[in-house]
Design a protein around this motif. Structure first.
Motif, PDB file in Angstrom:
ATOM      1  N   SER A 185      -3.346  -2.740  -4.935  1.00  0.00           N
ATOM      2  CA  SER A 185      -3.258  -3.540  -3.959  1.00  0.00           C
ATOM      3  C   SER A 185      -2.206  -4.610  -4.215  1.00  0.00           C
ATOM      4  N   PRO A 192       5.274  -1.315  -5.315  1.00  0.00           N
ATOM      5  CA  PRO A 192       4.341  -2.488  -4.755  1.00  0.00           C
ATOM      6  C   PRO A 192       2.955  -1.993  -4.183  1.00  0.00           C
ATOM      7  N   PHE A 194      -0.059  -1.247  -1.816  1.00  0.00           N
ATOM      8  CA  PHE A 194      -0.235  -0.786  -0.394  1.00  0.00           C
ATOM      9  C   PHE A 194      -1.484  -0.672   0.135  1.00  0.00           C
ATOM     10  N   ASP A 202      -9.669  -5.179   8.311  1.00  0.00           N
ATOM     11  CA  ASP A 202      -8.731  -6.342   8.695  1.00  0.00           C
ATOM     12  C   ASP A 202      -9.152  -6.920   9.991  1.00  0.00           C
ATOM     13  N   ALA A 204      -7.800  -9.091  11.886  1.00  0.00           N
ATOM     14  CA  ALA A 204      -6.752  -8.972  12.824  1.00  0.00           C
ATOM     15  C   ALA A 204      -6.784  -7.848  13.711  1.00  0.00           C
ATOM     16  N   VAL A 213      -8.584   3.624  11.427  1.00  0.00           N
ATOM     17  CA  VAL A 213      -7.643   3.800  10.419  1.00  0.00           C
ATOM     18  C   VAL A 213      -7.845   2.723   9.257  1.00  0.00           C
ATOM     19  N   ALA A 216     -10.730   3.066   7.282  1.00  0.00           N
ATOM     20  CA  ALA A 216     -10.386   4.197   6.070  1.00  0.00           C
ATOM     21  C   ALA A 216      -9.680   3.549   4.902  1.00  0.00           C
ATOM     22  N   LYS A 217      -8.446   2.729   5.497  1.00  0.00           N
ATOM     23  CA  LYS A 217      -7.677   2.198   4.299  1.00  0.00           C
ATOM     24  C   LYS A 217      -8.451   1.505   3.408  1.00  0.00           C
TER      25      LYS A 217
ATOM     26  N   LEU B  21     -10.337  14.578   5.520  1.00  0.00           N
ATOM     27  CA  LEU B  21     -10.238  13.212   5.329  1.00  0.00           C
ATOM     28  C   LEU B  21      -9.260  12.446   4.519  1.00  0.00           C
ATOM     29  N   THR B  25      -6.546   9.734   5.825  1.00  0.00           N
ATOM     30  CA  THR B  25      -6.461   8.644   5.216  1.00  0.00           C
ATOM     31  C   THR B  25      -5.057   8.190   5.059  1.00  0.00           C
ATOM     32  N   GLY B  28      -3.251   7.450   7.825  1.00  0.00           N
ATOM     33  CA  GLY B  28      -3.474   6.153   8.160  1.00  0.00           C
ATOM     34  C   GLY B  28      -2.716   5.038   7.406  1.00  0.00           C
ATOM     35  N   LEU B  29      -2.439   5.303   6.102  1.00  0.00           N
ATOM     36  CA  LEU B  29      -1.499   4.569   5.503  1.00  0.00           C
ATOM     37  C   LEU B  29      -0.066   4.352   6.048  1.00  0.00           C
ATOM     38  N   ALA B  32      -0.825   2.552   9.911  1.00  0.00           N
ATOM     39  CA  ALA B  32      -1.316   1.264  10.310  1.00  0.00           C
ATOM     40  C   ALA B  32      -0.160   0.250   9.721  1.00  0.00           C
ATOM     41  N   PRO B  33       0.088  -0.908  10.663  1.00  0.00           N
ATOM     42  CA  PRO B  33       0.947  -1.810  10.002  1.00  0.00           C
ATOM     43  C   PRO B  33       0.336  -2.704   9.033  1.00  0.00           C
ATOM     44  N   ALA B  34       1.245  -2.822   7.841  1.00  0.00           N
ATOM     45  CA  ALA B  34       0.613  -3.719   6.856  1.00  0.00           C
ATOM     46  C   ALA B  34       0.267  -4.992   6.945  1.00  0.00           C
ATOM     47  N   SER B  36      -0.794  -8.173   9.530  1.00  0.00           N
ATOM     48  CA  SER B  36      -1.768  -8.410  10.455  1.00  0.00           C
ATOM     49  C   SER B  36      -0.865  -8.356  11.842  1.00  0.00           C
ATOM     50  N   ALA B  37      -1.828  -8.063  12.901  1.00  0.00           N
ATOM     51  CA  ALA B  37      -1.025  -7.863  14.036  1.00  0.00           C
ATOM     52  C   ALA B  37      -1.088  -9.333  14.560  1.00  0.00           C
ATOM     53  N   SER B 257      -0.753  -9.989  -2.826  1.00  0.00           N
ATOM     54  CA  SER B 257      -0.255  -9.149  -2.005  1.00  0.00           C
ATOM     55  C   SER B 257       0.095  -9.407  -0.696  1.00  0.00           C
ATOM     56  N   GLN B 259      -2.397 -10.586   1.602  1.00  0.00           N
ATOM     57  CA  GLN B 259      -3.202 -10.542   2.632  1.00  0.00           C
ATOM     58  C   GLN B 259      -4.020 -11.881   3.026  1.00  0.00           C
ATOM     59  N   SER B 582       7.695  -1.281   2.157  1.00  0.00           N
ATOM     60  CA  SER B 582       7.465  -0.402   0.996  1.00  0.00           C
ATOM     61  C   SER B 582       6.051   0.215   1.132  1.00  0.00           C
ATOM     62  N   GLY B 583       5.194  -0.584   1.996  1.00  0.00           N
ATOM     63  CA  GLY B 583       3.722   0.273   2.131  1.00  0.00           C
ATOM     64  C   GLY B 583       3.995   1.481   2.853  1.00  0.00           C
ATOM     65  N   ILE B 586       5.542   4.296   0.562  1.00  0.00           N
ATOM     66  CA  ILE B 586       4.412   4.814  -0.365  1.00  0.00           C
ATOM     67  C   ILE B 586       3.545   5.415   0.418  1.00  0.00           C
ATOM     68  N   VAL B 590       2.879   9.365  -0.219  1.00  0.00           N
ATOM     69  CA  VAL B 590       1.446   9.944  -0.749  1.00  0.00           C
ATOM     70  C   VAL B 590       1.188  10.957   0.118  1.00  0.00           C
TER      71      VAL B 590
END
Lengths: 352, 614
Positions: A185, A192, A194, A202, A204, A213, A216-217, B21, B25, B28-29, B32-34, B36-37, B257, B259, B582-583, B586, B590
């Motif tokens: 994290s 970094p 992720f 989240d 938001a 998704v 799942a993250k 699964l 996942t 999804g990584l 998904a936007p790292a 927040s919207a 990080s 968040q 970078s997210g 990665i 992955v």
């Protein structure tokens, strides 16, 4: 494999089964099921009593805990005591507890001042999602690795798998959780992070696929932690039962029939070696609802384990009793299911 | 043979499921936007305060997390700044009658609840009256209106409160966070009947404040939208999200990080780690809390009957004085709090400088083990052959139980120091670690000798002082009461009564200081340190979340969450989604690894089976 088991089954069945051989199959099962159901009901009642006694004996004053730090007058505290039923005698409280439980009322939480059933309901799905996913993955991974390493025990794969799984099994869960959390994290060095640090979603991100998704993250780290810690159980049980089967003559027969090594393993050795693992899977499934307090705390997962821990701190007796009932009921139910499934998996049980 | 086929098939299905699964996942990584919207205006993110939210019903909730939420979504009559200055909120102004029994508040005209209905004095009157008359509504805040005789709203902008006795703390009754939140009558009227079970969970919640609560998931999050027409100025953020974090380490990871934007309640280790983090500013604020020990000087009921199992020697003020002299507070501040605290003395914490009191040189019980020894010697407590002193009256050794909170790391450390220092003066302590609930239950019954304890206070210290009055002792049956140490002193009680009707700020502050001097001399509440509040925020995301100027030690004044969230401004830097690039990288790698691995396994299996086939 079918031949082998039939042979054993027949041998075992003869003394008991022969005299009543003419009985229709269905009624035997019905009687079996009824006995098991009655036994389950009795165990449930006994756990109810134990639960009540245990929690009533807890030396604490919930009213003090709930109101501490807030300006509360004597009258307010007395009212609260009355409201919570703390001014009733223990037999009186037990009577209310049993009648309420049997009529499906779990009472109102003292701490949250909400119905216990809605609190449990809110947290049931997150726990099921986390523990369900983790259990499925660790069972599959554990059994698969256990079969492989048992089949060729002593090989490098066996040594790595056994070593790694036992090491992870002995690691404290919260510690592993924290390490994974920091690594994935926040990130380490040039890498970094992720993955999210906690929670189930989240806030938001709303709506449809994005939300799925996102959940799942959030599931990845807690689930990974659970799997890493737990899968060793399945590896070791499966591995040792496979090793037990290795010398069996029926495997020799199968090989003599000219079957490939893979087929001998898959069709003959594994089904026979699976029974101890099935027991363990069901035992584990029973405790799934109990969640994993440490993992839920490290990752702020809004589950039942977390809820019962919070209830224990006050102590919030209705909530504690509520979670206790749900946990014990799920263990009893899963044991019942195991008994039933066993009858289908293992002819020896059927014959008894 | 027949039974093996289904087994095998399930095995394959399960494997396929797992693979999908995992792939899902991984995908999804990437997808998904790292960050927040965001729909412009920015979102301020922080953890939910304290151990969470117990209820959104302001008549029932006790937890700090709930009070924090209410301060943002329900109005109060006025506000009290940390230094004691009173500022208008719903009420523009107020007057008191000459007998100090009638208060008249002028409510601001033209304000509207979030559903557009006008806010009037009647809403406030209805809220107070409900708490006064309905015992369920009094659950959380009943004691705040205990001295109210009547509340009425003669017109839409006038609120009249009549009290039974003059009440100097009237302007602390309805303030954000620690006071009574005022609710819209037209919404709550229909819920009075079922108030006990009303969860207040139809969103958005109708209220008024800097924020409107738009969504809440228990144990997960609370979401707010800014109120652009807020009386005291609109929040600079368009949204605010409070997220549940069950441990501060995870919240710190989330801050690092990106968040979260702001985290408070750090421990010294977390604080020191964050100080060296770039893009994060960690800061201290003057402590609003004391940590110390309670000494059982003689537990008794209100009518003087002795209760509990306290050690009789602790009833001797000389023994308690010796204990106070044996504590090296500076060492604890340095070793346990890493220097991030002040040495404790006064019962009211340094966050209330207008009331806090300091002992003069001659009154002070500093660290002086030699003096402690001589005090005990002079009082006749002779050392036995084992080095432990003996009480000449009860013939019992000076062996005391020291109760500590099992979930408090600092308690464990401090108690170890105390045991060592007490031993040097011939006093043995047996450290007993227990749950908070057991500790509180023992305290109420008087079954204790020494306990580690800690209290914090908001701008009005009345409650904190009240738990040291004789009225807080348990009743004749040994039940009830909120006493914290079984302290009971007539002079103290007289001063407590006088300060309640002391309308002059200076005069009241003087009374409060004299009360603290009495407490200090009695040594039943021995203060050890006042921990500084530790918090941190992301400088690339947020500005203005800290108010005031740091003092000479680098500590800011105690912060008030209501103002902090209102004043916080999005930082100019646009690197808010620094993690996303970078997210994605990665995430992609992955996925690639997973796909390669899956492919590898598949190929390996193909090859091995073809080996067998040959």
């Amino acid at each position: 494999m079918a031949d082998t088991i039939d042979v054993i089954g027949a041998v075992a069945a003869k003394p008991a089964g022969a005299p009543e051989g003419g009985r229709p199959k269905g009624s035997g099962f019905a009687r079996y099921l009824v006995t098991k159901l009655v036994a389950a009901a009795i165990s449930f009642l006994v756990t109810l009593v134990i639960g009540f006694v245990l929690f009533s004996l807890m030396p604490a004053d919930p009213v003090q805990s709930i109101t501490r730090g807030r300006p509360t007058s004597d009258a307010q505290m007395a009212r609260l005591r009355h409201q919570l039923g703390l001014d009733q005698s223990v037999p009186e409280r037990f009577f209310h507890f049993v009648t309420d439980t049997l009529t499906g009322h779990l009472g109102t939480s003292w701490e949250f001042q909400q119905p216990v059933s809605s609190l449990i309901g809110d947290r049931l799905w997150p726990t099921l999602l986390l523990m369900g996913t983790a259990t499925v993955i660790s069972v599959l991974l554990g059994l698969w690795l256990g079969v492989r390493s048992g089949w060729r025990h002593g090989s490098w794969l066996d040594r790595i798998v056994t070593g790694a799984s036992l090491t992870l099994w002995s690691v404290p869960t919260f510690w592993l959780g924290m390490i994974l959390l920091i690594t994935f994290s926040v990130g380490i060095g040039p890498f970094p992070g992720f993955l999210p640090a906690g929670g189930m979603s989240d806030p938001a991100i709303t709506g449809g696929l994005d939300h799925v998704v996102d959940v799942a993250k959030h599931l990845v780290l807690p689930c990974l932690t659970m799997v890493l810690v737990v899968f060793a159980q399945y590896v070791s049980v499966m591995r040792s039962s496979i090793i037990d089967e290795l010398g069996s003559p029926y495997l020799l027969t199968a090989r003599a029939k000219g079957l490939r090594d893979d087929d001998v393993r898959r069709r003959h050795a594994v089904p026979n070696a699976l029974l101890p693992s099935v027991t363990m899977i069901f035992m584990h499934l029973g405790t799934v609802l109990g969640g994993a307090i440490t993992v839920e705390t490290v990752y702020s997962w809004p589950g039942l384990g977390q809820l019962s821990y919070q209830a224990l701190k006050v102590p919030d007796l209705p909530l504690l009793q509520g979670t206790f009932i749900v946990f014990s009921a799920s263990v009893i139910l899963m044991n019942l299911l195991a008994d039933v499934v066993y009858r289908f998996l293992d002819p020896r049980v059927r014959a008894q | 043979m027949t039974t093996s086929t289904p087994l095998r098939r399930t095995g394959r299905k399960a494997a396929a499921l797992t693979a999908s699964l995992l792939l899902g996942t991984a995908a999804g990584l990437v997808a998904a936007p790292a960050a927040s919207a965001d729909d412009g205006g920015g979102t301020l993110r922080m953890p939910i305060t304290g151990i969470g939210i117990d209820s959104l019903n302001p008549f029932l909730a006790y937890f700090a997390g709930s009070l924090d939420v209410f301060s943002g979504i329900y109005p109060a009559l006025d506000r009290v700044e940390q230094d004691g200055t009173v500022k208008p909120y719903l009420a523009d102004s107020w007057t008191t009658s000459s007998d100090k029994l009638t208060w008249t508040f002028k409510i601001h005209k033209g304000l509207k609840w979030s559903d557009g209905k006008p806010i009037t004095a009647e809403d406030a009157a209805w809220t107070f009256n409900l708490i006064m008359k309905n015992s369920t509504a009094a659950t959380a805040n009943g004691s705040l209106v205990g001295n109210f005789a009547s509340v009425s709203a003669p017109d839409a902008t006038t609120l009249v409160v009549k009290t039974k006795k003059p009440q100097a703390t009237m302007l602390s009754v309805s303030i954000p966070v620690s006071g009574i939140p005022i609710v819209p009558k037209h919404i709550w009227e229909s819920h009075v009947k079922d108030l006990k079970n009303y969860k207040n969970d139809s969103f958005p919640i109708v209220g008024y404040g800097p924020w409107t609560l738009t969504d809440y998931k228990p144990e997960q999050y609370v979401k707010f939208d800014a109120n652009k027409d807020f009386l005291l100025g609109a929040p600079k953020y368009a949204h605010m999200i409070q997220q549940a974090f069950k441990n501060t380490d995870a919240a710190v990871a989330a801050l690092r990080s990106g968040q979260l934007d702001y985290v408070s309640g750090l421990n010294p280790t977390q604080y020191q780690a964050l100080r060296s983090q770039s893009g994060v500013k960690a800061f201290e604020q003057v402590g609003n809390r004391w940590n110390g020990i309670e000494v059982n000087g003689g537990a008794r009921t209100r009518d003087g009957k002795k209760i509990g199992t306290g050690h009789p020697a602790l009833g001797d003020v000389k023994v308690r004085e010796a204990l106070a002299l044996a504590i090296d507070r500076a060492t604890i501040v340095k070793r346990v709090r890493d220097g991030l605290a002040q040495v404790g003395a006064s019962y009211l914490p340094p966050s209330l400088p207008q009331y806090a009191w300091q002992p003069s040189g001659s009154e002070k019980f500093g660290y002086d083990p030699a003096k402690a020894d001589s005090v005990l010697d002079a009082a006749g407590y002779k050392k036995g052959s084992d080095g432990i002193r003996v009480d000449p009256k009860s013939k019992r050794k000076l062996e005391f139980r020291l109760g500590i909170h099992s979930d408090d790391d600092a308690d464990a450390k401090v108690s170890t120091y105390l045991a060592g220092w007490f031993k040097e003066i011939g006093v043995k302590v047996d450290i007993q670690s227990m749950s908070s609930s057991k500790l509180n239950a023992d305290l109420a019954k008087g079954d204790w000798d020494i306990l580690m304890d800690s209290w914090s206070t908001g701008p009005d210290p009345t409650y904190l002082l009240g738990i040291q009055t004789c009225a807080a002792l348990p009743d004749s049956k040994g039940e009830g009461g909120s006493t914290d140490s079984f302290f009971c002193d007539k002079d103290y009680d007289d001063l407590f009564l006088r300060q309640q009707s002391a309308f002059d700020d200076k005069q009241r502050a003087d009374l409060l200081r004299r009360m603290q001097a009495i407490l200090y001399k009695a040594n039943e509440n021995i203060m050890i340190y006042n921990a500084n509040g530790l918090a941190a925020y992301r400088t690339d995301r947020v500005n203005g979340i800290v108010a005031g100027k740091a003092d000479s030690t680098g500590a800011f004044p105690a912060q008030n969450s209501f103002d902090q969230y209102l004043d916080a401004t999005p930082a100019k830097a646009s690197s808010s989604s620094s993690g996303s690039g970078s997210g994605t990288v990665i995430g992609v790698s992955v996925t690639v690894v997973v796909v390669l691995a899956a492919g590898g396994v598949f190929l390996a299996r193909r090859r091995s089976s073809s080996d067998d086939r040959e």
